[in-house]
Design a protein around this motif. Structure first.
Motif, mmCIF file in Angstrom:
data_model
loop_
_atom_site.group_PDB
_atom_site.id
_atom_site.type_symbol
_atom_site.label_atom_id
_atom_site.label_comp_id
_atom_site.label_asym_id
_atom_site.label_seq_id
_atom_site.Cartn_x
_atom_site.Cartn_y
_atom_site.Cartn_z
ATOM 1 N N UNK A 15 2.745 -6.969 -64.971
ATOM 2 C CA UNK A 15 1.871 -6.046 -64.248
ATOM 3 C C UNK A 15 0.441 -6.589 -64.201
ATOM 4 N N UNK A 16 -0.039 -7.121 -65.308
ATOM 5 C CA UNK A 16 -1.390 -7.688 -65.349
ATOM 6 C C UNK A 16 -1.492 -8.906 -64.432
ATOM 7 N N UNK A 17 -0.464 -9.741 -64.417
ATOM 8 C CA UNK A 17 -0.455 -10.916 -63.535
ATOM 9 C C UNK A 17 -0.448 -10.481 -62.079
ATOM 10 N N UNK A 18 0.327 -9.472 -61.761
ATOM 11 C CA UNK A 18 0.379 -8.956 -60.393
ATOM 12 C C UNK A 18 -0.991 -8.441 -59.948
ATOM 13 N N UNK A 19 -1.675 -7.737 -60.840
ATOM 14 C CA UNK A 19 -3.010 -7.244 -60.521
ATOM 15 C C UNK A 19 -3.997 -8.388 -60.327
ATOM 16 N N UNK A 20 -3.857 -9.444 -61.119
ATOM 17 C CA UNK A 20 -4.742 -10.598 -60.971
ATOM 18 C C UNK A 20 -4.492 -11.298 -59.643
ATOM 19 N N UNK A 21 -3.235 -11.424 -59.242
ATOM 20 C CA UNK A 21 -2.935 -12.032 -57.939
ATOM 21 C C UNK A 21 -3.629 -11.253 -56.831
ATOM 22 N N UNK A 22 -3.537 -9.962 -56.892
ATOM 23 C CA UNK A 22 -4.167 -9.140 -55.856
ATOM 24 C C UNK A 22 -5.688 -9.288 -55.887
ATOM 25 N N UNK A 23 -6.259 -9.290 -57.063
ATOM 26 C CA UNK A 23 -7.715 -9.442 -57.177
ATOM 27 C C UNK A 23 -8.166 -10.780 -56.600
ATOM 28 N N UNK A 24 -7.425 -11.850 -56.896
ATOM 29 C CA UNK A 24 -7.790 -13.159 -56.366
ATOM 30 C C UNK A 24 -7.611 -13.227 -54.854
ATOM 31 N N UNK A 25 -6.617 -12.512 -54.330
ATOM 32 C CA UNK A 25 -6.420 -12.471 -52.880
ATOM 33 C C UNK A 25 -7.592 -11.788 -52.185
ATOM 34 N N UNK A 26 -8.182 -10.806 -52.848
ATOM 35 C CA UNK A 26 -9.234 -10.004 -52.228
ATOM 36 C C UNK A 26 -10.641 -10.568 -52.428
ATOM 37 N N UNK A 27 -10.820 -11.472 -53.371
ATOM 38 C CA UNK A 27 -12.156 -11.986 -53.650
ATOM 39 C C UNK A 27 -12.648 -12.862 -52.501
ATOM 40 N N UNK A 28 -13.909 -12.694 -52.163
ATOM 41 C CA UNK A 28 -14.551 -13.518 -51.132
ATOM 42 C C UNK A 28 -15.862 -14.036 -51.712
ATOM 43 N N UNK A 29 -15.962 -15.341 -51.804
ATOM 44 C CA UNK A 29 -17.202 -15.984 -52.258
ATOM 45 C C UNK A 29 -17.520 -17.065 -51.239
ATOM 46 N N UNK A 30 -18.678 -16.984 -50.652
ATOM 47 C CA UNK A 30 -19.065 -17.925 -49.609
ATOM 48 C C UNK A 30 -20.231 -18.790 -50.074
ATOM 49 N N UNK A 31 -20.287 -19.992 -49.531
ATOM 50 C CA UNK A 31 -21.425 -20.864 -49.766
ATOM 51 C C UNK A 31 -21.275 -21.835 -50.914
ATOM 52 N N UNK A 32 -20.274 -21.643 -51.750
ATOM 53 C CA UNK A 32 -20.053 -22.560 -52.879
ATOM 54 C C UNK A 32 -18.555 -22.782 -53.059
ATOM 55 N N UNK A 33 -18.209 -23.857 -53.737
ATOM 56 C CA UNK A 33 -16.803 -24.094 -54.084
ATOM 57 C C UNK A 33 -16.438 -23.236 -55.283
#
Length: 64
Positions: A15-33
């Motif tokens: 369940x924790x891994x599933x939540x992390x996958x979703x969080x990483x899918x939703x994160x948006x960071x622009x301008x840097x690697x």
């Protein structure tokens, strides 16, 4: 430098891994690697999912 820290939790490891996958899918960071794709590789790894890893896990992942 670290710009964010994402922590998830659940009633089970899966369940924790599933939540992390979703969080990483939703994160948006622009301008840097970022290491977002590398983190996805880690949490999709069968050995990580099963909890079968040791201190050489990241070093071995980097070699792939």
């Amino acid at each position: 430098s670290m710009i964010a820290k994402v922590i998830t939790f659940g009633n089970t490891r899966n369940e924790a891994i599933s939540k992390m996958k979703r969080a990483l899918e939703e994160v948006v960071i622009e301008g840097i690697e970022t290491n977002r794709d590398f983190l996805f590789d880690i949490i999709k790894d069968p050995n990580f999912i099963r909890g079968k890893f040791d201190t050489s896990f990241i070093k071995n992942k980097l070699k792939q």
